[in-house]
Structures are given as structure tokens and as C-alpha cells.
Design a protein around this motif. Structure first.
Motif, short mmCIF file in Angstrom:
data_model
loop_
_atom_site.label_atom_id
_atom_site.label_comp_id
_atom_site.label_asym_id
_atom_site.label_seq_id
_atom_site.Cartn_x
_atom_site.Cartn_y
_atom_site.Cartn_z
N TRP A 46 -45.30 27.61 -93.92
CA TRP A 46 -43.83 27.55 -93.92
C TRP A 46 -43.33 26.26 -93.28
CZ3 TRP A 46 -39.36 28.82 -95.72
CH2 TRP A 46 -38.23 28.57 -94.97
N ARG A 47 -43.97 25.88 -92.15
CA ARG A 47 -43.57 24.64 -91.51
C ARG A 47 -43.84 23.44 -92.40
NH1 ARG A 47 -45.35 24.10 -85.35
NH2 ARG A 47 -44.53 26.05 -84.58
N GLN A 48 -45.00 23.43 -93.02
CA GLN A 48 -45.32 22.31 -93.92
C GLN A 48 -44.28 22.23 -95.02
OE1 GLN A 48 -49.25 23.11 -95.27
NE2 GLN A 48 -50.22 22.10 -93.53
N TRP B 133 -47.10 30.96 -91.37
CA TRP B 133 -46.13 30.14 -90.66
C TRP B 133 -46.48 28.67 -90.75
CZ3 TRP B 133 -41.80 32.20 -90.33
CH2 TRP B 133 -41.66 33.56 -90.13
N ARG B 134 -47.80 28.38 -90.72
CA ARG B 134 -48.20 26.99 -90.86
C ARG B 134 -47.73 26.46 -92.20
NH1 ARG B 134 -53.67 27.32 -89.03
NH2 ARG B 134 -54.37 27.37 -91.17
N ALA C 272 -41.23 23.38 -94.92
CA ALA C 272 -39.91 23.02 -94.41
C ALA C 272 -39.83 21.54 -94.08
CB ALA C 272 -39.58 23.86 -93.18
N MET C 273 -40.95 20.96 -93.65
CA MET C 273 -40.92 19.54 -93.27
C MET C 273 -41.12 18.62 -94.46
SD MET C 273 -40.12 19.11 -90.15
CE MET C 273 -40.57 17.42 -89.75
N ARG D 142 -46.19 35.39 -83.42
CA ARG D 142 -47.18 34.81 -84.31
C ARG D 142 -48.58 34.83 -83.69
NH1 ARG D 142 -44.30 29.47 -85.54
NH2 ARG D 142 -42.32 30.53 -85.34
#
Lengths: 355, 363
Positions: B96-98, B93-94, B100-101, B84
Motif C-alpha cells: 500500500w505504501r509503495q 501495508w508495504r 501510495a508513494m 500491523r
């Protein structure tokens, strides 16, 4: 070790008093499996400790430690898979006057060389215990893992040290460790002269340690068993090394769970790491992994999928009570460390980290 | 060009006495005593003196590459992060993390309860509580405001709506808004998707170890001693309380000193009236039985929705068994069984009282 050194008379060795206490100064420690993460860390920490005069570093190769001419570390090449290594080991321990033995020669990854792994873990433990029965060091510490409790639907949320060691019905990687642990328990019963402690470490995570969990969690796409989301537990590598040092210093006996602070569901761990879960049905995933394992494409045996299906979380209360070990880093901080995120990068909200 | 070269520089492919080319059997002196089963005598790690004749790789390069390899091998390869950093895809990816969380928090309690997930499901429980089941709750003053206590309730229905309603009633209407930890039997706790969800919003797998640990922490624990027998009873047996397990909850109360609060739940039997059950097929997929209700399995998963019956929850007077009998009474099996049956009779009485007072099951 050279072969030509005369073996010390066995009856001479046995004439010792029942339990020697270790001297406050000038202790001599021997570490098997010194090239493992925990072994290397322990070597570093013992070298800084003035109570230890000499540290025997036993492994098949030199651990990656800086070569210092007046170092307390003495390297001996010892291969625990050799059939008569117990006699050589007993001679060595006796000659050097070892009073602290740390047995850490265990594999952190499953391997396809399963017979060799069995020789190293199960039979190698037998050799070390044979040598200890002969030399009777006052202290023996063995490294183990919480995986030996087995992931089982009947597990309570926190397994204490009294829980049955279920292992896994067809995982040689886990069952070799179970057998090593049972040998150590039997040894402790039969040899009251030695204070035996076994440390059952939760999966270790951190910036430098390498084991099957760090390897799994380093992937971008990870398997998730459809509809199952067990709680996971980790211990930070520095906490683990500290716990091992505490256990080597103390005389507390019996098994100890060394676990980190807090638990998290597997799906949350993946989300925090920004990994992409690949949900698959358990039976299909098992068959797929079986095929991949048989063809030696992957390094994880199918039995380890059970640890993504059911709970295997241990309770660290006994280590806190008797060793004085309380984990300093939470599971969230451990995951941040594994990812290489500094806490000031994003202490509270990992979702905003740009790593 | 050949005359520019230094005269004694070796050419590539030139004969080197260290490396035999062809006819190796007479190039090695004394090759007949090689490989007689002895170990290699080179000490580990000491390979520095072996000369390399490969072009362009002198000894420094070898050492440098070995050093690099060692550094790399002692470092966990955080592959996605490295990738990354080099890719201009950080925002992906940022995001995606948001994503996913979302709906989960990064801290759960020891038993897996996720505060954010709980808050997310709260509106649904509120809807069920006020609009769907129109639950009438009484006797909440009998639930202690602090400290450990054991809520003992009757059990009905294929899905644990009754434990959800008890949890929600206390969180909503009790003056100290306590969180109840219901103990969930394995049949539900290990169901795919439902089990993890129940765990995230506060359910704990029913086991003596877990219950003891929760009571030690001073939590409010809800138990359903009928277990699967209570869930699996047919509609014609409704509100006939089954055997109260083996009295494990009485032992828990005696050992921990926590008071028992009997709870009567009326309405759950009509929410999912079980007309029949199939057992021969269910064992093979790991559940105790497949229920047959007016809606299930005819409507598929939608058939698991409960009928809108009218519910009543009643909390009874707390019973302090430990004060009457002392903790050592937990080993008296006859006494434990007798006390368990007394509690069962008391809850049966409460249930019968409510049933005679109510007008209809659905109004």
C-alpha cells in the motif's frame, strides 16, 4: 498556594528600575503549564542548566518528572481559571524573586469545554500578564502556535511574523490563542521593563508529544478535502523544546515562528505514513463534522478542516537570525520519528520500511 | 472446608469499618460539614493511602496499573503500526505504501514542486509542445543562464497552457535548462485538482511575497500581469493586451534588481477561443467565469482540451529597470505605471509582429 500569606505592597513593587538585566548565575524561572509537553521538557532542560538556581513549576498537577530531593524544581499548584489567581501569582513571583516567566498553559487539543478553555487560555493569559505587570520580570516567554495566522486562500507560501493574525472565523480553539497573543503584544508595548517573546510553534510531531495533529495522523483512515492538497509544515518535538530553551535564555523580543525544515503536501505525508485517504467534498465533510462535533462524538471542531484546505506555513528566518535556532531535523525525519522508524531502518526510502 | 481457612481471614462481603454499607448518613462522622464549597485537601497525586476493598486488587496492582496507564498516556498511540506488527499483513501495508508513494517523491521544494511528479508530467508537455502546438521558440538567448529574472508574458486561454509552454520551452531548449516558476492567479491555483497539480509541477500562487522570495533565491519567475483580465477576454478581443495589473511586476523588478524579459505568446488565443462567458453562475462556485468555447461545455471536461493551433514564443531583449532607475523608484507610482505600460506596449508590438508574419492560426 495558601491564601493566608500577606500580599506585598503594590507601590513597593513598582519602585523598581525600568529594565533589570538577569543575573548570569542564580536565575529564578517560573513555568506555567508545566504539564504540557513543552513545559515538562523545559523543566528538564532548565534543571540541567547551572545558570538557573530555582524553577517554579506552576500547574494544577505535578508534571511527570522524577522526584529528586535536591531538585531545583518547586511545585506550586496554580489554577489559572480561578478569578483572583493574578494576585496570588504576583505574590508568589515577587516572593521568590522570579526573573524569567514562561507562560505555556495552552491546550494542545480542542475541547468541548469551550468556556473553560476560554477561561484558561484567554483569561488565564490576562492573569499571568497582570502578575507580570506587577512584578516586572526582565524576561517573559509565551508559547503560541502558527495556527493563529489562519489557513486562508490569500496566504503567501511563507508567513512572516508581520503577517496579520487572521485566526479562524468560527474556531474558538484558534481564536482564544489569537487573543492571548494580542494581549501579549499589547503587554510588550505597555511594559518596556519586560523583554517579551512569543514563540509560534508549527504543529509538533514526534515520538512522545501528543496534540491534535498527532491524534489526527495516528488514525488509519484520514479525511482529505477533494481536489485540495495544501503544503503542511511540522516541527520535531526536540527541535521545539530546544527553541523554547534558546528563547528562555536569550533576551530577543517579539514574535518568532518556530518551524521545521521543509514542507510536504498533505497527500504525501499520508502516503509516507501508509495512511488511507478518504476524499470527501469540503461542504459535505464540514456538515458531517459539525454534526459529529455537536453530538460530541469527535473531538475536532469543523473549523479545523480549513487547515486541510488552504496553506498555513510560516517562515522561520527570524528565529534563525535572532535566536540562533535552525531546525536540525527535516520533515521526513520528523515523520519517521513519529512513526517510530529508526533512521537506519530505512533512511532513504520509507516505502520499503516494514514497520 | 471451612475449617481449613485461617480463622481470622476476612470473608468477602464481610463488614469493613472503612466502608459503610447502607445508612451512609449516620456512618460518616460529621457529615453535615462535608461539601461546604471547600477544595479537596488531598494533595494531587497522593492517593496511595486509600484502601481498596475490591477483590483481587491489592495496592501493588493499583500502582502497577497506574504506572502502566501513565506510560501509555505519555506515548503517542501509533495505532496502525502496532496493529500491523501483530497482524501477518505486513506485505499488504508495504504494498500500500509503495502504491501510495508512486509518482511522488518524499522531498518537495519550499514552494511545493515535486521533482518526481514533474518528471511524470513531462512527456505530456513534450507532446503538447512538439506535436500539438508545434511551438516555434526564438530569442532564448535573452533569458539569463543564471540568477534571478522576471519573464513578462501576455496571457490567453481558460487554462494556463501558455505558462506550461514557456516553462517547457526553457527547460527543453535553453542551454542551462532552467526551471521557471510561473506565478498562477488564484482563480486557477485554488481550482480543485488542477491547483494542486499545477503546484506540484512548479506553479506558485501569484502574490508579491512569493515573487519576492523566489527572486531572492535567484529563480526564473514567469508573470502574466494581465491576470484574469487576460484570460477572460473574448475571441474578438484576441491579442489586444489588457491593462498590466497595477504594475506590481515593475516594483518587483526595481526592488530586486532582476532584469525583465518580455515574452510574446501567439497561438494561445486560438487554442481556446472564448466565444462567450457566463459570470452570474460562476461566482457562486468560486470561479471568475464559465468559459464558452467551440468545445466547452458541450463536450464536458473533454472540451477543455485545446485546439491544435500553431504557437510561436518569442523572448525579447532583457530590460534592466533597476540599473536605469534604481530600487527607490519602486515608490514612484507614476513612474511604475508608465514603465508597466511601456513593457505592455513592447509586448503588444512583438505579438503584432509575429501575427503579421504567420500564415495561418493552425498551420
Amino acid at each position: 498556594m495558601s491564601q493566608d500569606r500577606p500580599s506585598v505592597n503594590a507601590s513597593e513593587r513598582r519602585d523598581r528600575p525600568a529594565r533589570r538585566s538577569r543575573p548570569a548565575e542564580g536565575r529564578v524561572a517560573a513555568i506555567t503549564g508545566a504539564c504540557t509537553f513543552l513545559g515538562t521538557e523545559l523543566c528538564r532542560r532548565l534543571e540541567e542548566d547551572r545558570r538557573y538556581a530555582k524553577i517554579l513549576v506552576l500547574d494544577v498537577r505535578q508534571p511527570p518528572l522524577p522526584a529528586d530531593p535536591d531538585s531545583k524544581l518547586i511545585f506550586y499548584s496554580v489554577d489559572l481559571t480561578q478569578p483572583t489567581v493574578d494576585d496570588e501569582l504576583a505574590t508568589l513571583l515577587d516572593r521568590e524573586g522570579v526573573d524569567t516567566v514562561v507562560h505555556g498553559a495552552f491546550l494542545s487539543h480542542p475541547t468541548h469545554a469551550q468556556e473553560w478553555a476560554h477561561e484558561l487560555e484567554d483569561v488565564g493569559t490576562m492573569h499571568v500578564l497582570n502578575a507580570c505587570a506587577e512584578v516586572r520580570p526582565p524576561r517573559l516567554v509565551m508559547v503560541s502556535t502558527t495556527m493563529i495566522y489562519g489557513a486562508h486562500p490569500q496566504n503567501p507560501n511563507f508567513l512572516t511574523e508581520a503577517a496579520e493574525l487572521r485566526g479562524h472565523r468560527d474556531s474558538r480553539f484558534v481564536n482564544d490563542k489569537v487573543r492571548a497573543e494580542k494581549q501579549a503584544l499589547r503587554f510588550a508595548r505597555d511594559n518596556p521593563a519586560t523583554a517579551v517573546a512569543t514563540l509560534r510553534f508549527a504543529p509538533m510531531l514526534g515520538p512522545t508529544v501528543s496534540n491534535m495533529f498527532t491524534r489526527l495522523l495516528s488514525r488509519q483512515f484520514l479525511p482529505v478535502m477533494m481536489g485540495h492538497d495544501p503544503l503542511l509544515q511540522f516541527v520535531h518535538e526536540q527541535d521545539a523544546a530546544w527553541a523554547l530553551k534558546l528563547a528562555v535564555d536569550s533576551d530577543a523580543e517579539g514574535p518568532f515562528n518556530i518551524v521545521g525544515k521543509g514542507v510536504l503536501p498533505y497527500s504525501t505525508v499520508l502516503a509516507m505514513m501508509g495512511r488511507v485517504p478518504l476524499p470527501m467534498p469540503y461542504l459535505a465533510a464540514r456538515q458531517l463534522l459539525k454534526a459529529l462535533w455537536a453530538t460530541q462524538i469527535v473531538q475536532s471542531p469543523p473549523s479545523l478542516l480549513d487547515y486541510l484546505l488552504y496553506l498555513c506555513v510560516a517562515d522561520g528566518a527570524r528565529a534563525r537570525r535572532e535566536l540562533g535556532f535552525a531546525p536540525r531535523l527535516s520533515i521526513k525525519r520528523t515523520i519517521h520519528d513519529f512513526l517510530g522508524l529508526a533512521p537506519e531502518d530505512d533512511a532513504t526510502d520509507v516505502t520499503r520500511a516494514t514497520g | 472446608m471451612a475449617h481449613d481457612d485461617p480463622p481470622d481471614a476476612p470473608e468477602l462481603g464481610d463488614d469493613d469499618p472503612a466502608v459503610p454499607d447502607g445508612g451512609w448518613s449516620d456512618a460518616w462522622p460529621g457529615d453535615e460539614d462535608v461539601f461546604l464549597g471547600e477544595e479537596a485537601s488531598v494533595p494531587p497525586g497522593d492517593y496511595g493511602s486509600i484502601p481498596s476493598t475490591m477483590p483481587g486488587h491489592d495496592i501493588d496492582d493499583v500502582e502497577l496499573r497506574e504506572l502502566e496507564r501513565r506510560i501509555e498516556s505519555h506515548r503517542t498511540p501509533v495505532y496502525p503500526l502496532d496493529a500491523r506488527r501483530s497482524m501477518p499483513m505486513q506485505f499488504v501495508w508495504r504494498r500500500w505504501r509503495q502504491l501510495a508513494m508512486m509518482g511522488r517523491s518524499d522531498v518537495v521544494d519550499d514552494f511545493g514542486r515535486d521533482p518526481r511528479a514533474t518528471a511524470r508530467w513531462e512527456p505530456l508537455l513534450e507532446l503538447l509542445y512538439t506535436r500539438w502546438f508545434r511551438v516555434e521558440t526564438s530569442g532564448l538567448e535573452h533569458v539569463p543562464g543564471r540568477g534571478a529574472a522576471l519573464l513578462v508574458a501576455n496571457h490567453a486561454g481558460s487554462l494556463p497552457y501558455d505558462s506550461a509552454m514557456i516553462v517547457h520551452a526553457i527547460r527543453r531548449d535553453h542551454p542551462s535548462r532552467r526551471d521557471v516558476r510561473p506565478l498562477i492567479e488564484d482563480a486557477i491555483f485554488h481550482l480543485p485538482w488542477l491547483g494542486p497539480l499545477v503546484n506540484r509541477i512548479g506553479g506558485v500562487r501569484a502574490s508579491p511575497d512569493n515573487a519576492e522570495r523566489l527572486l531572492e533565491r535567484g529563480e526564473l519567475v514567469a508573470v502574466f500581469p494581465e491576470g484574469v483580465k487576460g484570460m477572460g477576454k473574448l475571441f474578438r478581443d484576441r491579442y489586444r493586451l489588457q491593462r498590466f495589473g497595477r504594475g506590481g511586476f515593475v516594483k518587483l523588478a526595481l526592488r530586486s534588481g532582476a532584469p525583465l524579459v518580455p515574452v510574446a505568446v501567439v497561438g494561445a488565443e486560438e487554442a481556446q477561443p472564448m466565444l462567450g462567458k457566463i459570470t452570474w453562475f460562476a461566482r457562486s462556485v468560486g470561479i471568475p467565469y464559465v468559459p464558452i468555447t467551440p468545445l466547452f461545455p458541450w463536450l464536458g471536461p473533454a472540451g477543455l482540451l485545446p485546439l491544435p493551433s500553431k504557437w510561436t514564443l518569442r523572448f525579447g531583449e532583457p530590460i534592466d529597470l533597476a540599473k536605469q532607475y534604481g530600487p527607490e523608484a519602486a515608490d514612484d507610482r507614476l513612474l511604475v505605471n508608465r514603465l508597466a505600460d511601456q513593457v505592455r506596449a513592447q509586448i503588444q508590438q512583438m505579438v503584432d509582429d509575429i501575427r503579421t508574419q504567420r500564415r495561418s492560426a493552425f498551420r
